[in-house]
Design a protein around this motif. Structure first.
Motif, PDB file in Angstrom:
ATOM      1  N   ARG A  36       1.812   4.275  -5.047  1.00  0.00           N
ATOM      2  CA  ARG A  36       0.303   4.919  -5.816  1.00  0.00           C
ATOM      3  C   ARG A  36      -0.454   3.965  -6.602  1.00  0.00           C
ATOM      4  O   ARG A  36       0.465   3.485  -7.644  1.00  0.00           O
ATOM      5  CB  ARG A  36       1.282   5.809  -6.094  1.00  0.00           C
ATOM      6  N   LYS A  78      -6.174  -0.907  -0.959  1.00  0.00           N
ATOM      7  CA  LYS A  78      -6.459   0.129  -0.049  1.00  0.00           C
ATOM      8  C   LYS A  78      -7.378   0.849   0.925  1.00  0.00           C
ATOM      9  O   LYS A  78      -8.445   0.921   0.568  1.00  0.00           O
ATOM     10  CB  LYS A  78      -5.705   1.043  -0.955  1.00  0.00           C
ATOM     11  N   THR A  86     -10.394   3.510   1.389  1.00  0.00           N
ATOM     12  CA  THR A  86     -10.641   4.929   0.410  1.00  0.00           C
ATOM     13  C   THR A  86     -10.538   6.007   1.046  1.00  0.00           C
ATOM     14  O   THR A  86      -9.676   6.373   1.950  1.00  0.00           O
ATOM     15  CB  THR A  86     -12.014   4.391   0.139  1.00  0.00           C
ATOM     16  N   ASP A 106       0.862   5.667  -0.473  1.00  0.00           N
ATOM     17  CA  ASP A 106       0.849   6.434  -1.406  1.00  0.00           C
ATOM     18  C   ASP A 106       2.714   6.953  -1.368  1.00  0.00           C
ATOM     19  O   ASP A 106       2.730   8.341  -1.741  1.00  0.00           O
ATOM     20  CB  ASP A 106       0.073   6.987  -2.245  1.00  0.00           C
ATOM     21  N   GLU A 150      -6.374  -2.145 -13.342  1.00  0.00           N
ATOM     22  CA  GLU A 150      -6.013  -1.254 -12.838  1.00  0.00           C
ATOM     23  C   GLU A 150      -4.077  -1.804 -13.395  1.00  0.00           C
ATOM     24  O   GLU A 150      -3.512  -0.765 -13.742  1.00  0.00           O
ATOM     25  CB  GLU A 150      -5.954  -1.746 -11.336  1.00  0.00           C
ATOM     26  N   GLN A 206       1.267  -1.298   0.338  1.00  0.00           N
ATOM     27  CA  GLN A 206       0.367  -0.147  -0.123  1.00  0.00           C
ATOM     28  C   GLN A 206       0.913   1.025  -0.065  1.00  0.00           C
ATOM     29  O   GLN A 206       0.534   1.803   0.074  1.00  0.00           O
ATOM     30  CB  GLN A 206      -1.159  -0.268   1.229  1.00  0.00           C
ATOM     31  N   ASP A 257      -4.596   0.184  -6.091  1.00  0.00           N
ATOM     32  CA  ASP A 257      -5.287   0.187  -5.182  1.00  0.00           C
ATOM     33  C   ASP A 257      -6.171  -0.636  -4.386  1.00  0.00           C
ATOM     34  O   ASP A 257      -6.588  -1.569  -3.497  1.00  0.00           O
ATOM     35  CB  ASP A 257      -5.985   1.619  -5.190  1.00  0.00           C
TER      36      ASP A 257
END
Length: 310
Positions: A47, A55, A57, A70, A222, A44, A50
């Motif tokens: 960046r 990760k 929210t 991030d 992603e 996590q 997610d």
């Protein structure tokens, strides 16, 4: 009066296997005890990763301050040593604000470096050496580590190339076994370790449901976005099972998406078994019954912990 100078600040650690509910419990406790959360998740920190890392929210982050999410781009290398330094800095800042720090995550290595204040070899990443090691088969790397550092080879996660390469990197740069360069310093914090315990069959069901949710949320997109940004399949493999299996699917290694998802679920069950084996070694952990009221149990444990302060 002398005792006062030796008082260590309190750190509450919430840990457990994948999909056990660590983030939700951490947020609930932090809200109740004026806390802030430091993430102890090895993925996590990156960046853009997610969905595959579950990760928290933006809405959850708005409920409680979160730290060490991030931090770096996926192309960068983020070491355990970096995590330790930045986690301790974040915890110290939280304490200075008069808030309660919570260390929340499922990466045992990351948690131990803070809780036990490991002395970690401060060998900077060596890009050229790493590139050479990454080009070798994992079996060859393990054989080389067994020669250079039998103690590390005996306990290392043999399915995690990053861990193997880092151990070799330290051995080759320093000329000494990685295992002989790690010790512990004086603990910085008085730690309460809370683990979330599910019956194994229920935990597997939760893992399977989470994988299905990640697919629905767009895990494959992603991964495609990361590839489009220049990330390699080999680099994606280092970010854990979700990214590894999605990458393999995009490379045509499975007959169908359904086959990939099913094999990912089985691999996640196996990973969870190893994760739990690691945690079970630590007898300091207070295991909470996840099928009862988690928040009530955790609240009681934290109140007792505070009542018996040094």
């Amino acid at each position: 009066m002398e005792k006062e100078t030796n008082v260590r600040p309190d750190l509450v650690v919430i840990l457990g296997p994948t999909a056990s509910g660590k983030s939700a419990l951490g947020i609930a406790l932090a809200q109740e005890f004026k806390g802030e959360i430091v993430s102890a998740d090895s993925r996590q920190v990156y960046r853009g990763l997610d969905i595959g890392t579950a990760k928290v929210t933006p809405a959850e982050r708005a409920m409680v301050p979160h730290h060490l999410l991030d931090v770096v781009e996926p192309q960068e290398i983020y070491s355990v040593s970096q995590f330790q330094q930045e986690a301790i800095a974040a915890i110290q800042a939280i304490l200075q604000r008069g808030h309660q720090p919570f260390l929340v995550g499922g990466s045992p290595h990351y948690i131990q470096t803070v809780v036990d204040h490991f002395d970690i070899p401060t060998v900077a990443p060596q890009p050229e050496l790493r590139a050479r090691l990454e080009a070798q088969p994992l079996e060859q790397l393990l054989a080389e580590l067994a020669v250079l550092d039998p103690a590390s080879a005996a306990v290392i996660d043999r399915k995690n190339p990053r861990r193997v390469i880092r151990a070799l990197e330290v051995c080759l740069v320093t000329g000494q076994p990685f295992s002989q360069q790690r010790g512990t310093s004086q603990p910085l914090y008085r730690c309460l370790l809370l683990g979330i315990n599910w019956p194994r069959t229920v935990l597997y069901q939760r893992i399977d449901s989470r994988i299905d949710e990640r697919m629905q949320q767009g895990l494959l997109k992603e991964v495609q976005d990361q590839l489009a940004s220049g990330l390699t399949h080999e680099r994606l493999d280092a970010f854990g099972l979700e990214y590894r299996f999605a990458s393999r699917w995009l490379r045509g290694e499975f007959a169908s998406e359904a086959e990939m998802v099913q094999k990912l679920k089985y691999a996640s069950h196996d990973f969870t078994r190893r994760q739990l084996s690691w945690f079970r070694r630590d007898k300091r952990i207070i295991w909470l019954d996840a099928e009862a009221d988690l928040l009530t149990q955790a609240r009681a444990a934290l109140q007792t912990f505070r009542a018996h302060s040094e």
